[in-house]
Design a protein around this motif. Structure first.
Motif, PDB file in Angstrom:
ATOM      1  N   CYS A 110      47.933  48.787  89.308  1.00 33.29           N
ATOM      2  CA  CYS A 110      48.221  49.636  88.151  1.00 33.29           C
ATOM      3  C   CYS A 110      46.951  50.011  87.404  1.00 33.29           C
ATOM      4  O   CYS A 110      46.714  51.196  87.122  1.00 33.29           O
ATOM      5  N   VAL A 111      46.103  49.037  87.075  1.00 35.02           N
ATOM      6  CA  VAL A 111      44.918  49.351  86.271  1.00 35.02           C
ATOM      7  C   VAL A 111      43.887  50.132  87.074  1.00 35.02           C
ATOM      8  O   VAL A 111      43.069  50.866  86.490  1.00 35.02           O
ATOM      9  N   ILE A 112      43.897  49.991  88.409  1.00 40.28           N
ATOM     10  CA  ILE A 112      42.944  50.750  89.227  1.00 40.28           C
ATOM     11  C   ILE A 112      43.488  52.148  89.523  1.00 40.28           C
ATOM     12  O   ILE A 112      42.889  53.162  89.183  1.00 40.28           O
ATOM     13  N   ALA A 113      44.665  52.208  90.166  1.00 43.56           N
ATOM     14  CA  ALA A 113      45.174  53.480  90.667  1.00 43.56           C
ATOM     15  C   ALA A 113      45.657  54.402  89.564  1.00 43.56           C
ATOM     16  O   ALA A 113      45.449  55.618  89.609  1.00 43.56           O
ATOM     17  N   LEU A 114      46.335  53.847  88.558  1.00 46.78           N
ATOM     18  CA  LEU A 114      46.941  54.678  87.514  1.00 46.78           C
ATOM     19  C   LEU A 114      46.032  54.895  86.309  1.00 46.78           C
ATOM     20  O   LEU A 114      46.452  55.462  85.301  1.00 46.78           O
ATOM     21  N   ALA A 115      44.754  54.480  86.426  1.00 43.11           N
ATOM     22  CA  ALA A 115      43.820  54.647  85.315  1.00 43.11           C
ATOM     23  C   ALA A 115      43.728  56.095  84.833  1.00 43.11           C
ATOM     24  O   ALA A 115      43.724  56.343  83.616  1.00 43.11           O
ATOM     25  N   PRO A 116      43.669  57.103  85.719  1.00 45.97           N
ATOM     26  CA  PRO A 116      43.595  58.495  85.209  1.00 45.97           C
ATOM     27  C   PRO A 116      44.820  58.897  84.392  1.00 45.97           C
ATOM     28  O   PRO A 116      44.694  59.587  83.379  1.00 45.97           O
ATOM     29  N   VAL A 138      41.806  55.132  96.441  1.00 45.16           N
ATOM     30  CA  VAL A 138      42.188  56.425  97.034  1.00 45.16           C
ATOM     31  C   VAL A 138      43.276  57.090  96.183  1.00 45.16           C
ATOM     32  O   VAL A 138      43.210  58.288  95.883  1.00 45.16           O
ATOM     33  N   LEU A 139      44.276  56.312  95.771  1.00 46.85           N
ATOM     34  CA  LEU A 139      45.324  56.861  94.916  1.00 46.85           C
ATOM     35  C   LEU A 139      44.743  57.279  93.572  1.00 46.85           C
ATOM     36  O   LEU A 139      45.140  58.313  93.004  1.00 46.85           O
ATOM     37  N   GLN A 140      43.804  56.502  93.052  1.00 48.29           N
ATOM     38  CA  GLN A 140      43.150  56.870  91.790  1.00 48.29           C
ATOM     39  C   GLN A 140      42.483  58.232  91.903  1.00 48.29           C
ATOM     40  O   GLN A 140      42.589  59.070  90.995  1.00 48.29           O
TER      41      GLN A 140
END
Length: 569
Positions: free
Chosen positions: A368-374, A215-217
């Motif tokens: 980190c790798v999921i949500a902050l990927a963009p 969701v954050l991603q």
């Protein structure tokens, strides 16, 4: 120490640092501090970045001892500035700090040398033992490449220190703190599943945590998309800011009069700051305010410098007219909004993060790798694994103990993320592969199985602040834990913030940020930098105002505060 020295020290300790320091450029607030503190006999020196040590020898029992580092500046005649300390690193042959300190200038200085001491922590109450020392000329050190400085040891072996000079960082920074998603521990605690809580350490995300991170991603991907759409309009604002800054400097020099030199230096500094801030779209409002302030200063100087006011006013008038035309579209009355798109200033700054750091615990790294990927794709950021961001170790906190060091940290992340995405393994593998990971700080055991005391937590928080303060980046995203963030708020919220936001400050220090919540922290290091470098660490930690570096907190993207002081992370 004589009575004169004691009186002088007392004068230094009781001399307040005036609030105007908080809004000044680095060079200006240093000069102001020296004017306001005549009793301070030591000055602000260079910033030294310590990577770490290589080859700490084992003791006579065959164990690698715990080492800490002290540094000071010395002259050829032996005069020494106050010492700065890097905290202990437990049982590591190659301990890593990756943090900097501003060293203290001696009272009398000419050619300066960096004096390095490595001390071993005592065993069973014994006195600390000096492992070795070294001295290197300040001129020898580089800002670009680390210098390998061999130590003169007190025991057999060979050990070197890796250090370099660091450049002046921004005084104010914005840190975007992201809490990890729900983990296996969180769910087990809610269900009072004791077996699940104690059967393992370093619990990964569960499926709910994965969904929260996704969701954050999605929210961050939308922000990145909006930022790309408004980029052309912001480029035009950048060009306008550069033109205005140049004209400000010209007008300041042309104003003449008795204050010409002072004025020119001040507006030039402001213009330089405006151009530096102009490199990132997210700081448009702050940059525009700097330009407006500089314009006002030039106009004020023209009024008191009658020798050449017409020229100054002629230089000012074109960009004042352009400014009115820019903020007031043709056929309308009243100012138009400065920001050209739908993003808030905080959201635009979040999209423009320059560095991403993360706790080495698996649930945080997965988030980190999921949500902050963009964000990481948009900015090309590496993921820096930072052990100072790990969760506070409480009684029974099995989930706060690590299970991997070095390259195994990245391998564990890959394995647990594949398991988390067992239904779509290609996505899990792609997420991990897209995030370059720097594990240089976790090459040895970075956690403790013992409960972390209040003093230990304060030392770790201070060390994290050193890392953030002297990092060259101005906007940093970090992924960590709720108890850690609450401890940070309790120790480092500024008095000004607590007074003006009493209710929010109370909630930040007693409740927990929601899973995958985002908090934007504005940090101001001006007072802390001056106090630590001029008074020394032992004195500075007791100075009012040096701990309160968090000037503002904004909860973003639907983030809430949950639970109470009894809530678990």
């Amino acid at each position: 120490m004589g009575s004169g020295a004691s009186a002088q020290q007392a004068a230094v300790l009781t001399t307040p640092i005036a609030p105007p320091l908080l809004s000044l450029p680095t060079a200006e607030y240093i000069a102001r501090y020296k004017q306001q503190t005549p009793g301070a006999q030591h000055g602000l020196g260079p910033i030294v970045f310590l990577y770490g040590l290589r080859g700490v020898p084992a003791n006579e029992l065959g164990f690698t001892p715990t080492a800490h580092v002290r540094m000071s500046l010395r002259t050829r005649t032996g005069k020494s500035g106050l010492r700065s300390t890097w905290p202990p690193r437990d049982n590591a042959v190659d301990p890593v700090w990756q943090s900097a300190r501003r060293l203290n200038l001696p009272v009398e200085h000419g050619d300066l040398f960096v004096f390095i001491e490595v001390w071993l922590s005592p065993l069973l109450g014994a006195e600390p033992e000096l492992l070795g020392c070294a001295q290197v000329g300040l001129r020898v050190l580089s800002h670009a490449e680390p210098s390998y400085v061999p130590l003169r040891l007190e025991r057999p072996g060979r050990c070197v220190a890796l250090l370099r000079l660091a450049r002046e960082p921004p005084v104010r920074k914005t840190i975007f703190f992201v809490r990890h998603g729900q983990s296996v521990w969180n769910r087990a605690q809610k269900q009072l599943d004791i077996a699940a809580m104690v059967s393992a350490v370093d619990h990964p995300l569960n499926q709910t945590g994965r969904e929260q991170a996704e969701v954050l991603q999605t929210k961050l991907a939308r922000l990145v998309s909006l930022a790309k759409e408004e980029a052309p309009a912001l480029d035009a604002l950048e060009r306008d800011a550069e033109r205005r800054a140049r004209e400000i400097v010209r007008a300041g020099v042309a104003a003449g009069g008795p204050a010409a030199v002072r004025l020119a230096s001040r507006v030039a500094a402001r213009a330089a700051m405006a151009l530096e801030r102009g490199a990132v779209a997210g700081t448009w409002r702050a940059r525009d305010k700097e330009l407006r302030d500089a314009e006002r200063d030039v106009a004020d100087a023209a009024a008191v410098a009658p020798a050449r006011p017409p020229l100054a006013l002629r230089l000012l008038s074109p960009f004042r007219s352009a400014q009115l035309a820019r903020v007031r579209p043709a056929g309308t009355r009243g100012p138009a909004p400065l920001q050209p798109g739908a993003l808030s200033e905080s959201e635009r700054m979040l999209v423009g993060v320059q560095m991403v750091a993360c706790s080495p615990l698996t649930r945080a790294m997965q988030t980190c790798v999921i949500a902050l990927a963009p964000l990481m794709r948009h900015r090309g950021c590496r993921l820096r694994v930072c052990p100072n961001l790990r969760e506070k170790k409480n009684l029974g906190g099995f989930d706060s103990s690590g299970s991997a060091v070095g390259g195994d940290v990245a391998r564990r992340l890959a394995e647990t993320t594949r398991e988390l995405y067992a239904d779509v393994p290609a996505i899990g593998a792609a997420l991990v592969a897209a995030a370059p990971i720097d594990t240089s700080e976790v090459g040895s055991r970075w956690w403790s199985d013992l409960v972390e005391s209040a003093d230990e937590m304060r030392v770790r928080l201070r060390e994290l602040l050193w890392q953030l303060q002297y990092a060259p980046e101005e906007r940093i995203a970090v992924v960590g834990h709720s108890h850690f963030l609450r401890a940070l708020f309790r120790a480092h919220l500024s008095a000004k913030f607590c007074a003006s936001h009493r209710a929010l400050a109370g909630r930040l220090t007693t409740q927990l940020i929601s899973n995958c919540g985002v908090a934007a922290l504005t940090l101001d290091f001006a007072e802390r930098d001056v106090a630590y470098a001029t008074l020394g660490e032992d004195v500075a930690v007791r100075q009012p105002g040096t701990a309160g570096v968090i000037e503002d907190v904004e909860l973003m993207l639907g983030t809430t505060l949950v639970g109470s002081t009894k809530a678990k992370h």
